[in-house]
Design a protein around this motif. Structure first.
Motif, PDB file in Angstrom:
ATOM      1  N   LYS A 144       0.833  -1.197   0.000  1.00  0.00           N
ATOM      2  CA  LYS A 144       0.000   0.000   0.000  1.00  0.00           C
ATOM      3  C   LYS A 144       0.874   1.257   0.000  1.00  0.00           C
ATOM      4  O   LYS A 144       0.604   2.217  -0.721  1.00  0.00           O
ATOM      5  CB  LYS A 144      -0.927  -0.009   1.218  1.00  0.00           C
ATOM      6  CG  LYS A 144      -1.859   1.172   1.272  1.00  0.00           C
ATOM      7  CD  LYS A 144      -2.763   1.115   2.488  1.00  0.00           C
ATOM      8  CE  LYS A 144      -3.629   2.349   2.538  1.00  0.00           C
ATOM      9  NZ  LYS A 144      -4.413   2.427   3.756  1.00  0.00           N
ATOM     10  N   TRP A 145       1.936   1.255   0.791  1.00  0.00           N
ATOM     11  CA  TRP A 145       2.834   2.400   0.857  1.00  0.00           C
ATOM     12  C   TRP A 145       3.517   2.638  -0.487  1.00  0.00           C
ATOM     13  O   TRP A 145       3.604   3.774  -0.939  1.00  0.00           O
ATOM     14  CB  TRP A 145       3.871   2.181   1.957  1.00  0.00           C
ATOM     15  CG  TRP A 145       4.774   3.344   2.134  1.00  0.00           C
ATOM     16  CD1 TRP A 145       4.510   4.504   2.806  1.00  0.00           C
ATOM     17  CD2 TRP A 145       6.088   3.491   1.613  1.00  0.00           C
ATOM     18  NE1 TRP A 145       5.584   5.343   2.734  1.00  0.00           N
ATOM     19  CE2 TRP A 145       6.570   4.754   2.011  1.00  0.00           C
ATOM     20  CE3 TRP A 145       6.914   2.670   0.847  1.00  0.00           C
ATOM     21  CZ2 TRP A 145       7.839   5.211   1.669  1.00  0.00           C
ATOM     22  CZ3 TRP A 145       8.174   3.128   0.513  1.00  0.00           C
ATOM     23  CH2 TRP A 145       8.617   4.381   0.912  1.00  0.00           C
ATOM     24  N   PHE A 146       3.981   1.554  -1.141  1.00  0.00           N
ATOM     25  CA  PHE A 146       4.606   1.705  -2.452  1.00  0.00           C
ATOM     26  C   PHE A 146       3.615   2.263  -3.475  1.00  0.00           C
ATOM     27  O   PHE A 146       3.967   3.097  -4.303  1.00  0.00           O
ATOM     28  CB  PHE A 146       5.169   0.376  -2.956  1.00  0.00           C
ATOM     29  CG  PHE A 146       6.492   0.004  -2.350  1.00  0.00           C
ATOM     30  CD1 PHE A 146       7.533   0.915  -2.292  1.00  0.00           C
ATOM     31  CD2 PHE A 146       6.695  -1.267  -1.829  1.00  0.00           C
ATOM     32  CE1 PHE A 146       8.758   0.574  -1.733  1.00  0.00           C
ATOM     33  CE2 PHE A 146       7.911  -1.616  -1.275  1.00  0.00           C
ATOM     34  CZ  PHE A 146       8.951  -0.698  -1.223  1.00  0.00           C
ATOM     35  N   ALA A 147       2.365   1.809  -3.422  1.00  0.00           N
ATOM     36  CA  ALA A 147       1.334   2.322  -4.336  1.00  0.00           C
ATOM     37  C   ALA A 147       1.083   3.807  -4.091  1.00  0.00           C
ATOM     38  O   ALA A 147       0.942   4.589  -5.037  1.00  0.00           O
ATOM     39  CB  ALA A 147       0.045   1.522  -4.174  1.00  0.00           C
ATOM     40  N   GLU A 148       1.036   4.209  -2.826  1.00  0.00           N
ATOM     41  CA  GLU A 148       0.838   5.628  -2.496  1.00  0.00           C
ATOM     42  C   GLU A 148       2.014   6.473  -2.979  1.00  0.00           C
ATOM     43  O   GLU A 148       1.825   7.581  -3.481  1.00  0.00           O
ATOM     44  CB  GLU A 148       0.658   5.806  -0.992  1.00  0.00           C
ATOM     45  CG  GLU A 148      -0.667   5.301  -0.472  1.00  0.00           C
ATOM     46  CD  GLU A 148      -0.748   5.302   1.043  1.00  0.00           C
ATOM     47  OE1 GLU A 148       0.238   5.711   1.720  1.00  0.00           O
ATOM     48  OE2 GLU A 148      -1.794   4.892   1.571  1.00  0.00           O
ATOM     49  N   GLN A 149       3.230   5.946  -2.823  1.00  0.00           N
ATOM     50  CA  GLN A 149       4.416   6.670  -3.291  1.00  0.00           C
ATOM     51  C   GLN A 149       4.398   6.818  -4.808  1.00  0.00           C
ATOM     52  O   GLN A 149       4.738   7.874  -5.337  1.00  0.00           O
ATOM     53  CB  GLN A 149       5.702   5.942  -2.852  1.00  0.00           C
ATOM     54  CG  GLN A 149       5.936   5.968  -1.366  1.00  0.00           C
ATOM     55  CD  GLN A 149       6.086   7.380  -0.843  1.00  0.00           C
ATOM     56  OE1 GLN A 149       6.864   8.164  -1.369  1.00  0.00           O
ATOM     57  NE2 GLN A 149       5.331   7.715   0.181  1.00  0.00           N
ATOM     58  N   GLU A 150       3.984   5.770  -5.503  1.00  0.00           N
ATOM     59  CA  GLU A 150       3.899   5.830  -6.965  1.00  0.00           C
ATOM     60  C   GLU A 150       2.832   6.838  -7.402  1.00  0.00           C
ATOM     61  O   GLU A 150       3.035   7.600  -8.342  1.00  0.00           O
ATOM     62  CB  GLU A 150       3.588   4.444  -7.539  1.00  0.00           C
ATOM     63  CG  GLU A 150       3.513   4.400  -9.042  1.00  0.00           C
ATOM     64  CD  GLU A 150       4.804   4.838  -9.731  1.00  0.00           C
ATOM     65  OE1 GLU A 150       4.716   5.466 -10.805  1.00  0.00           O
ATOM     66  OE2 GLU A 150       5.886   4.568  -9.190  1.00  0.00           O
ATOM     67  N   GLU A 151       1.721   6.845  -6.706  1.00  0.00           N
ATOM     68  CA  GLU A 151       0.651   7.807  -6.987  1.00  0.00           C
ATOM     69  C   GLU A 151       1.152   9.244  -6.776  1.00  0.00           C
ATOM     70  O   GLU A 151       0.895  10.127  -7.586  1.00  0.00           O
ATOM     71  CB  GLU A 151      -0.549   7.536  -6.088  1.00  0.00           C
ATOM     72  CG  GLU A 151      -1.702   8.486  -6.257  1.00  0.00           C
ATOM     73  CD  GLU A 151      -2.610   8.136  -7.420  1.00  0.00           C
ATOM     74  OE1 GLU A 151      -3.493   8.954  -7.712  1.00  0.00           O
ATOM     75  OE2 GLU A 151      -2.430   7.071  -8.021  1.00  0.00           O
ATOM     76  N   GLU A 152       1.885   9.448  -5.695  1.00  0.00           N
ATOM     77  CA  GLU A 152       2.421  10.776  -5.405  1.00  0.00           C
ATOM     78  C   GLU A 152       3.420  11.217  -6.482  1.00  0.00           C
ATOM     79  O   GLU A 152       3.398  12.368  -6.924  1.00  0.00           O
ATOM     80  CB  GLU A 152       3.115  10.738  -4.038  1.00  0.00           C
ATOM     81  CG  GLU A 152       3.313  12.082  -3.412  1.00  0.00           C
ATOM     82  CD  GLU A 152       3.820  11.962  -1.988  1.00  0.00           C
ATOM     83  OE1 GLU A 152       4.913  12.496  -1.727  1.00  0.00           O
ATOM     84  OE2 GLU A 152       3.137  11.342  -1.155  1.00  0.00           O
ATOM     85  N   ARG A 153       4.282  10.298  -6.927  1.00  0.00           N
ATOM     86  CA  ARG A 153       5.230  10.636  -8.002  1.00  0.00           C
ATOM     87  C   ARG A 153       4.497  10.953  -9.299  1.00  0.00           C
ATOM     88  O   ARG A 153       4.864  11.882 -10.017  1.00  0.00           O
ATOM     89  CB  ARG A 153       6.218   9.490  -8.225  1.00  0.00           C
ATOM     90  CG  ARG A 153       7.378   9.483  -7.249  1.00  0.00           C
ATOM     91  CD  ARG A 153       8.458   8.500  -7.664  1.00  0.00           C
ATOM     92  NE  ARG A 153       8.048   7.115  -7.568  1.00  0.00           N
ATOM     93  CZ  ARG A 153       8.081   6.393  -6.444  1.00  0.00           C
ATOM     94  NH1 ARG A 153       8.509   6.944  -5.332  1.00  0.00           N
ATOM     95  NH2 ARG A 153       7.690   5.140  -6.439  1.00  0.00           N
ATOM     96  N   SER A 154       3.458  10.186  -9.593  1.00  0.00           N
ATOM     97  CA  SER A 154       2.679  10.439 -10.805  1.00  0.00           C
ATOM     98  C   SER A 154       2.011  11.809 -10.756  1.00  0.00           C
ATOM     99  O   SER A 154       2.010  12.536 -11.743  1.00  0.00           O
ATOM    100  CB  SER A 154       1.611   9.361 -10.999  1.00  0.00           C
ATOM    101  OG  SER A 154       2.198   8.125 -11.285  1.00  0.00           O
ATOM    102  N   LEU A 155       1.431  12.153  -9.618  1.00  0.00           N
ATOM    103  CA  LEU A 155       0.796  13.463  -9.462  1.00  0.00           C
ATOM    104  C   LEU A 155       1.813  14.590  -9.621  1.00  0.00           C
ATOM    105  O   LEU A 155       1.533  15.602 -10.266  1.00  0.00           O
ATOM    106  CB  LEU A 155       0.108  13.574  -8.099  1.00  0.00           C
ATOM    107  CG  LEU A 155      -1.245  12.895  -7.979  1.00  0.00           C
ATOM    108  CD1 LEU A 155      -1.708  12.862  -6.526  1.00  0.00           C
ATOM    109  CD2 LEU A 155      -2.280  13.581  -8.844  1.00  0.00           C
ATOM    110  N   HIS A 156       2.995  14.400  -9.048  1.00  0.00           N
ATOM    111  CA  HIS A 156       4.037  15.423  -9.170  1.00  0.00           C
ATOM    112  C   HIS A 156       4.459  15.584 -10.632  1.00  0.00           C
ATOM    113  O   HIS A 156       4.584  16.711 -11.126  1.00  0.00           O
ATOM    114  CB  HIS A 156       5.238  15.042  -8.303  1.00  0.00           C
ATOM    115  CG  HIS A 156       6.364  16.015  -8.398  1.00  0.00           C
ATOM    116  ND1 HIS A 156       6.283  17.285  -7.895  1.00  0.00           N
ATOM    117  CD2 HIS A 156       7.582  15.903  -8.964  1.00  0.00           C
ATOM    118  CE1 HIS A 156       7.409  17.915  -8.143  1.00  0.00           C
ATOM    119  NE2 HIS A 156       8.225  17.101  -8.796  1.00  0.00           N
TER     120      HIS A 156
END
Length: 136
Positions: free
Chosen positions: A49-61
């Motif tokens: 879940k944490w890795f998915a959230e980090q990937e989502e955050e990078r995508s948004l950035h």
């Protein structure tokens, strides 16, 4: 003295930061979790879940950077073209300021472009993000 789970988490985060400024290995993470009574299944699920959230955050950035770069390109072309039009206006017909019409029209479009780029809490933003994500 008793602590709730939020306090324990914050205290441990601070202690871990002070203990080791470097990186932790996967084995160290598993060891810390087992010492805290966290099963490996829960840790693995949380880690995913944490890795998915980090990937989502990078995508948004990345998406926000892409949109802002597009806006600034639009802004520079707005300035260049309209400056040219204003100079042309003063050279050809200084008594009538006709350049105001393209400046205002394009300026209105530029304002809405700015609003769309920097307003990131709307449904339109989410739709644009999902569309962008599907194209990459």
């Amino acid at each position: 003295m008793t602590y709730d789970s939020e306090d324990v988490q914050k205290i441990l985060e601070i202690a871990l930061t002070r203990k080791q400024e470097g990186k932790f290995s996967r084995e160290q993470l598993l060891e810390m979790a087992s010492e805290l009574g966290i099963s490996s299944d829960i840790l693995e699920t949380t880690e995913k879940k944490w890795f998915a959230e980090q990937e989502e955050e990078r995508s948004l950035h990345t998406f926000n950077t892409f949109r802002r770069r597009g806006f600034w390109t639009h802004f520079v072309s707005f300035l260049a073209v309209n400056l040219f039009l204003i100079i042309l206006n003063f050279i050809t017909s200084p008594s009538y300021f006709w350049a105001i019409f393209p400046v205002l029209g394009w300026g209105l479009g530029l304002f809405f472009h700015w609003w769309g780029v920097y307003q990131s809490k709307s449904e339109d933003y989410e739709i644009a993000f999902q569309k962008w994500r599907s194209q990459i």
